[in-house]
Design a protein around this motif. Structure first.
Motif, PDB file in Angstrom:
ATOM      1  N   SER A  97     109.501 -54.756   6.140  1.00 29.65           N
ATOM      2  CA  SER A  97     109.031 -53.511   6.749  1.00 29.65           C
ATOM      3  C   SER A  97     110.180 -52.754   7.397  1.00 29.65           C
ATOM      4  O   SER A  97     111.006 -53.344   8.094  1.00 29.65           O
ATOM      5  N   ARG A  98     110.201 -51.435   7.181  1.00 35.82           N
ATOM      6  CA  ARG A  98     111.179 -50.529   7.768  1.00 35.82           C
ATOM      7  C   ARG A  98     110.427 -49.279   8.213  1.00 35.82           C
ATOM      8  O   ARG A  98     110.047 -48.453   7.384  1.00 35.82           O
ATOM      9  N   ASN A  99     110.185 -49.158   9.524  1.00 31.73           N
ATOM     10  CA  ASN A  99     109.442 -48.033  10.097  1.00 31.73           C
ATOM     11  C   ASN A  99     108.064 -47.930   9.447  1.00 31.73           C
ATOM     12  O   ASN A  99     107.292 -48.861   9.517  1.00 31.73           O
ATOM     13  N   ASN A 100     107.781 -46.815   8.783  1.00 30.57           N
ATOM     14  CA  ASN A 100     106.464 -46.620   8.161  1.00 30.57           C
ATOM     15  C   ASN A 100     106.440 -47.041   6.703  1.00 30.57           C
ATOM     16  O   ASN A 100     105.463 -46.778   6.002  1.00 30.57           O
ATOM     17  N   TYR A 101     107.515 -47.664   6.242  1.00 31.56           N
ATOM     18  CA  TYR A 101     107.610 -48.059   4.830  1.00 31.56           C
ATOM     19  C   TYR A 101     107.901 -49.549   4.713  1.00 31.56           C
ATOM     20  O   TYR A 101     108.413 -50.170   5.638  1.00 31.56           O
ATOM     21  N   THR A 102     107.588 -50.094   3.552  1.00 32.36           N
ATOM     22  CA  THR A 102     107.774 -51.522   3.304  1.00 32.36           C
ATOM     23  C   THR A 102     108.301 -51.727   1.888  1.00 32.36           C
ATOM     24  O   THR A 102     107.877 -51.047   0.952  1.00 32.36           O
ATOM     25  N   TRP A 103     109.222 -52.675   1.765  1.00 29.25           N
ATOM     26  CA  TRP A 103     109.711 -53.118   0.452  1.00 29.25           C
ATOM     27  C   TRP A 103     108.912 -54.339   0.028  1.00 29.25           C
ATOM     28  O   TRP A 103     108.741 -55.275   0.803  1.00 29.25           O
ATOM     29  N   ILE A 104     108.448 -54.325  -1.202  1.00 28.84           N
ATOM     30  CA  ILE A 104     107.804 -55.493  -1.794  1.00 28.84           C
ATOM     31  C   ILE A 104     108.445 -55.713  -3.160  1.00 28.84           C
ATOM     32  O   ILE A 104     108.594 -54.772  -3.941  1.00 28.84           O
ATOM     33  N   ASN A 105     108.838 -56.943  -3.433  1.00 31.48           N
ATOM     34  CA  ASN A 105     109.378 -57.271  -4.749  1.00 31.48           C
ATOM     35  C   ASN A 105     108.249 -57.742  -5.649  1.00 31.48           C
ATOM     36  O   ASN A 105     107.359 -58.471  -5.213  1.00 31.48           O
ATOM     37  N   ILE A 106     108.310 -57.300  -6.902  1.00 27.07           N
ATOM     38  CA  ILE A 106     107.332 -57.782  -7.880  1.00 27.07           C
ATOM     39  C   ILE A 106     108.068 -58.379  -9.073  1.00 27.07           C
ATOM     40  O   ILE A 106     109.210 -58.021  -9.360  1.00 27.07           O
ATOM     41  N   ASN A 107     107.389 -59.301  -9.735  1.00 27.77           N
ATOM     42  CA  ASN A 107     107.915 -59.970 -10.923  1.00 27.77           C
ATOM     43  C   ASN A 107     106.852 -59.858 -12.003  1.00 27.77           C
ATOM     44  O   ASN A 107     105.700 -60.227 -11.779  1.00 27.77           O
ATOM     45  N   ASP A 108     107.239 -59.341 -13.162  1.00 28.38           N
ATOM     46  CA  ASP A 108     106.279 -59.222 -14.267  1.00 28.38           C
ATOM     47  C   ASP A 108     106.585 -60.186 -15.405  1.00 28.38           C
ATOM     48  O   ASP A 108     106.172 -59.986 -16.527  1.00 28.38           O
ATOM     49  N   LYS A 109     107.322 -61.235 -15.134  1.00 28.04           N
ATOM     50  CA  LYS A 109     107.742 -62.285 -16.072  1.00 28.04           C
ATOM     51  C   LYS A 109     108.844 -61.825 -17.011  1.00 28.04           C
ATOM     52  O   LYS A 109     109.360 -62.608 -17.784  1.00 28.04           O
ATOM     53  N   THR A 110     109.231 -60.530 -16.963  1.00 29.81           N
ATOM     54  CA  THR A 110     110.404 -60.093 -17.716  1.00 29.81           C
ATOM     55  C   THR A 110     111.567 -59.866 -16.760  1.00 29.81           C
ATOM     56  O   THR A 110     112.716 -60.022 -17.140  1.00 29.81           O
ATOM     57  N   SER A 111     111.245 -59.496 -15.521  1.00 34.46           N
ATOM     58  CA  SER A 111     112.272 -59.251 -14.514  1.00 34.46           C
ATOM     59  C   SER A 111     111.586 -59.029 -13.168  1.00 34.46           C
ATOM     60  O   SER A 111     110.372 -59.100 -13.066  1.00 34.46           O
TER      61      SER A 111
END
Length: 164
Positions: free
Chosen positions: A58-72
């Motif tokens: 979380s950064r202020n009003n925003y958030t980073w989320i990592n996703i994986n789709d099995k290719t990358s």
């Protein structure tokens, strides 16, 4: 007769144009395809699906989320309200929520130091995450125990021979 066929053909054509969408705004793609063909997708609206992994940043009003789709895997930048929809994150012995993200793909995001990312407009939960019951198979325990005994016995035999 031909007039009747022509009118029916015109009706079918008009009906088909009303049902079939003329333009799709966002193009669905795999993360690997985005990485390999970044120039083609840069600054365009895309749709990606994948498993939320790691943990949210979380950064202020925003958030980073990592996703994986099995290719990358790739970072998704979203507002914190959308990020709260994601409850489970994948890791050892856990499967994270499967999510569908619609947003703008950035090949080299100026806002985030030139990193490749997606700025989301919409986040949907496709499937909730779960805890995986990866029970260690008994045959692997048996094989590793037998192998350890063999190594110890051979090591002892070699030790005794070298001592003589």
């Amino acid at each position: 007769m031909y007039e009747k066929i022509r009118r029916n053909l015109l009706r079918v054509t008009i009906f088909a144009f009303l049902i079939v969408p003329i333009k799709i705004n966002a193009q669905e793609s795999s993360l690997n395809n985005l990485i390999e063909n970044g120039k083609n997708f840069d600054k365009k609206q895309i749709v990606v699906k994948g498993e939320a992994i790691g943990e949210p940043l979380s950064r202020n009003n925003y958030t980073w989320i990592n996703i994986n789709d099995k290719t990358s895997a790739m970072g998704i930048y979203m507002n914190s309200e959308d990020a709260k929809k994601v409850e489970a994150y994948g890791g050892y012995n856990k499967k994270g929520d499967s999510i569908k993200v619609t947003g703008q793909f950035n090949r080299a995001c100026k806002e985030h130091g030139g990193d490749m990312d997606i700025h989301s407009n919409k986040v949907e939960i496709i499937k909730k995450g779960e805890t995986l019951n990866n029970i260690f198979p008994k045959y692997k325990v048996f094989i590793s125990t037998i192998s350890s005994i063999i190594v110890l016995v051979l090591g002892y035999i070699i030790y005794k021979k070298k001592r003589k």
